[in-house]
Design an enzyme around this catalytic site. Structure first.
Site, PDB file in Angstrom:
ATOM      1  N   LYS A   1       0.952  -1.225  -0.065  1.00 59.23           N
ATOM      2  CA  LYS A   1      -0.007   0.026   0.040  1.00 59.23           C
ATOM      3  C   LYS A   1       0.956   1.292   0.015  1.00 59.23           C
ATOM      4  O   LYS A   1       0.707   2.403  -0.562  1.00 59.23           O
ATOM      5  CB  LYS A   1      -0.905   0.132   1.258  1.00 59.23           C
ATOM      6  CG  LYS A   1      -1.818  -1.115   1.410  1.00 59.23           C
ATOM      7  CD  LYS A   1      -2.699  -1.049   2.507  1.00 59.23           C
ATOM      8  CE  LYS A   1      -2.016  -0.897   3.959  1.00 59.23           C
ATOM      9  NZ  LYS A   1      -1.423  -2.081   4.570  1.00 59.23           N
TER      10      LYS A   1
ATOM     11  N   ARG B   1      -9.540   0.828   9.110  1.00 60.89           N
ATOM     12  CA  ARG B   1      -9.070  -0.466   9.291  1.00 60.89           C
ATOM     13  C   ARG B   1     -10.415  -1.174   9.981  1.00 60.89           C
ATOM     14  O   ARG B   1      -9.999  -2.358  10.228  1.00 60.89           O
ATOM     15  CB  ARG B   1      -7.911  -0.326  10.144  1.00 60.89           C
ATOM     16  CG  ARG B   1      -6.492  -0.697   9.404  1.00 60.89           C
ATOM     17  CD  ARG B   1      -5.636  -0.640  10.274  1.00 60.89           C
ATOM     18  NE  ARG B   1      -4.177  -1.200  10.205  1.00 60.89           N
ATOM     19  CZ  ARG B   1      -3.284  -0.643   9.776  1.00 60.89           C
ATOM     20  NH1 ARG B   1      -3.365   0.378   9.200  1.00 60.89           N
ATOM     21  NH2 ARG B   1      -2.057  -1.408   9.530  1.00 60.89           N
TER      22      ARG B   1
ATOM     23  N   ARG C   1      11.792  -6.316   4.229  1.00 61.43           N
ATOM     24  CA  ARG C   1      11.960  -5.120   4.780  1.00 61.43           C
ATOM     25  C   ARG C   1      12.687  -4.540   5.931  1.00 61.43           C
ATOM     26  O   ARG C   1      13.428  -3.738   5.913  1.00 61.43           O
ATOM     27  CB  ARG C   1      10.266  -4.661   5.135  1.00 61.43           C
ATOM     28  CG  ARG C   1      10.150  -2.962   5.426  1.00 61.43           C
ATOM     29  CD  ARG C   1       8.751  -2.477   5.246  1.00 61.43           C
ATOM     30  NE  ARG C   1       7.774  -2.835   6.332  1.00 61.43           N
ATOM     31  CZ  ARG C   1       6.612  -2.695   6.050  1.00 61.43           C
ATOM     32  NH1 ARG C   1       5.841  -2.200   5.064  1.00 61.43           N
ATOM     33  NH2 ARG C   1       5.490  -3.221   6.875  1.00 61.43           N
TER      34      ARG C   1
ATOM     35  N   ARG D   1      11.197  -1.105  12.047  1.00 59.87           N
ATOM     36  CA  ARG D   1      10.049  -0.666  12.713  1.00 59.87           C
ATOM     37  C   ARG D   1       9.755  -1.760  13.735  1.00 59.87           C
ATOM     38  O   ARG D   1       9.868  -3.028  13.804  1.00 59.87           O
ATOM     39  CB  ARG D   1       8.725  -1.070  11.704  1.00 59.87           C
ATOM     40  CG  ARG D   1       8.547   0.502  10.873  1.00 59.87           C
ATOM     41  CD  ARG D   1       7.474  -0.078   9.890  1.00 59.87           C
ATOM     42  NE  ARG D   1       6.255  -0.325  10.125  1.00 59.87           N
ATOM     43  CZ  ARG D   1       5.212  -0.538   9.595  1.00 59.87           C
ATOM     44  NH1 ARG D   1       4.970   0.127   8.562  1.00 59.87           N
ATOM     45  NH2 ARG D   1       3.786  -0.935  10.276  1.00 59.87           N
TER      46      ARG D   1
ATOM     47  N   ARG E   1      -0.639  -8.650  13.566  1.00 56.20           N
ATOM     48  CA  ARG E   1      -1.258  -7.639  12.676  1.00 56.20           C
ATOM     49  C   ARG E   1      -2.173  -8.285  11.733  1.00 56.20           C
ATOM     50  O   ARG E   1      -3.134  -7.951  11.120  1.00 56.20           O
ATOM     51  CB  ARG E   1      -0.064  -7.024  12.089  1.00 56.20           C
ATOM     52  CG  ARG E   1       0.828  -5.931  12.916  1.00 56.20           C
ATOM     53  CD  ARG E   1       2.036  -5.784  12.400  1.00 56.20           C
ATOM     54  NE  ARG E   1       2.029  -4.844  11.202  1.00 56.20           N
ATOM     55  CZ  ARG E   1       3.258  -4.587  10.655  1.00 56.20           C
ATOM     56  NH1 ARG E   1       4.242  -5.242  10.548  1.00 56.20           N
ATOM     57  NH2 ARG E   1       3.277  -3.792   9.318  1.00 56.20           N
TER      58      ARG E   1
HETATM   59  P1  AMP Z   1       0.797   0.658   8.982  1.00 61.66           P
HETATM   60  O1  AMP Z   1       2.002   1.313   8.756  1.00 61.66           O
HETATM   61  O2  AMP Z   1      -0.415   1.061   8.238  1.00 61.66           O
HETATM   62  O3  AMP Z   1       1.081  -0.972   9.062  1.00 61.66           O
HETATM   63  O4  AMP Z   1       0.416   0.646  10.489  1.00 61.66           O
HETATM   64  C1  AMP Z   1       1.065   0.341  11.634  1.00 61.66           C
HETATM   65  C2  AMP Z   1       0.193   0.318  12.937  1.00 61.66           C
HETATM   66  O5  AMP Z   1      -0.328   1.497  13.257  1.00 61.66           O
HETATM   67  C3  AMP Z   1      -0.770  -0.686  12.974  1.00 61.66           C
HETATM   68  O6  AMP Z   1      -0.460  -2.008  13.135  1.00 61.66           O
HETATM   69  C4  AMP Z   1      -1.751   0.000  14.164  1.00 61.66           C
HETATM   70  O7  AMP Z   1      -1.179  -0.479  15.336  1.00 61.66           O
HETATM   71  C5  AMP Z   1      -1.645   1.473  13.829  1.00 61.66           C
HETATM   72  N1  AMP Z   1      -2.533   1.970  13.077  1.00 61.66           N
HETATM   73  C6  AMP Z   1      -2.345   2.620  11.787  1.00 61.66           C
HETATM   74  N2  AMP Z   1      -3.253   2.903  11.187  1.00 61.66           N
HETATM   75  C7  AMP Z   1      -4.421   2.390  11.912  1.00 61.66           C
HETATM   76  C8  AMP Z   1      -5.927   2.549  12.003  1.00 61.66           C
HETATM   77  N3  AMP Z   1      -6.541   3.045  10.900  1.00 61.66           N
HETATM   78  N4  AMP Z   1      -6.646   2.033  12.992  1.00 61.66           N
HETATM   79  C9  AMP Z   1      -5.933   1.579  13.984  1.00 61.66           C
HETATM   80  N5  AMP Z   1      -4.666   1.375  14.038  1.00 61.66           N
HETATM   81  C10 AMP Z   1      -4.044   1.796  13.328  1.00 61.66           C
END
Ligand code: AMP
Length: 197
Positions: free
Chosen positions: A13, A88, A127, A139, A150
């Protein structure tokens, strides 16, 4: 153009939204990036999110909806935006609908990137390896244990959104396992069709 990129962690994404935001001249709104920045800066939101994120769980809906509501109101979103990692959950999707309606905006398209779970695990491992090799910081949630959490969160909370957006006639699906440039081409074709409709 107001877009959502939907897909599990590691689906690409972020990569595709970067390409798209350059091409379309609209910002990428990644709640993950915004939350990581908040954690780094030690803001109240960051303090709330830190542990949850490191474990691979989802930050409460009201926190991310608040972040997006503020961000979408900024002038650079007037021409459109690409949502990456938001919504999400179904309540987040409903909150987004309400928010957009209040601003007399609407979604043009939701693009789902489909990828096998095994490939996701390999991509997340890569990654982490590449970040380390480049001297960066991995990360906190790019490890096998957090990835499991996740993925579970994705299937439990986020996957139902494909049904939601299908019912709203907004869902388009691409093969996220194809090479990056092929995925980009599939997305370009979808957007051209949306624009022409
Ligand atoms: P990402 O970079 O999109 O993989 O997001 C990393 C982490 O941020 C996720 O595993 C969640 O802990 C948190 N996070 C990001 N976006 C959301 C969302 N829309 N709702 C809830 N938690 C989020």
């Amino acid at each position: 153009m107001n877009l959502i990129l939907l897909g599990p962690p590691g689906a690409g994404k972020g990569t595709q939204s970067e390409v798209l935001c350059k091409k379309l001249g609209i910002p990428q709104l990644s709640t993950g990036d915004m939350l990581r920045a908040a954690v780094k800066a030690g803001t109240p939101v960051g303090l709330k999110a830190k542990e949850i994120m490191a474990a691979g769980g989802l930050v409460p809906d009201e926190v991310v909806v608040g972040i997006i509501a503020d961000r979408i109101s900024e002038p650079d979103c007037a021409k459109g935006f690409i949502l990456d990692g938001f919504p999400r959950t179904l309540p987040q999707a409903a909150a987004l609908d309400k928010l957009l309606k209040s601003k007399k905006k609407k979604l043009d398209c939701v693009i789902e990137l489909k990828v096998d779970d095994k490939i996701l695990a390999d991509r997340i491992e890569n990654r982490a390896r590449e970040t380390l090799a480049a001297g960066g910081t991995v990360r906190a949630d790019d490890n096998a244990e957090a990835l499991k959490t996740r993925l579970m969160a994705y299937y439990r909370e986020t996957a139902p959104l494909t049904g939601y957006y299908f019912a709203h006639e907004l869902l388009r699906t691409v093969d996220g396992m194809a090479p990056i440039t092929d995925v980009t081409r599939q997305i370009d074709e979808i957007l051209a069709a949306v624009e022409a409709s």
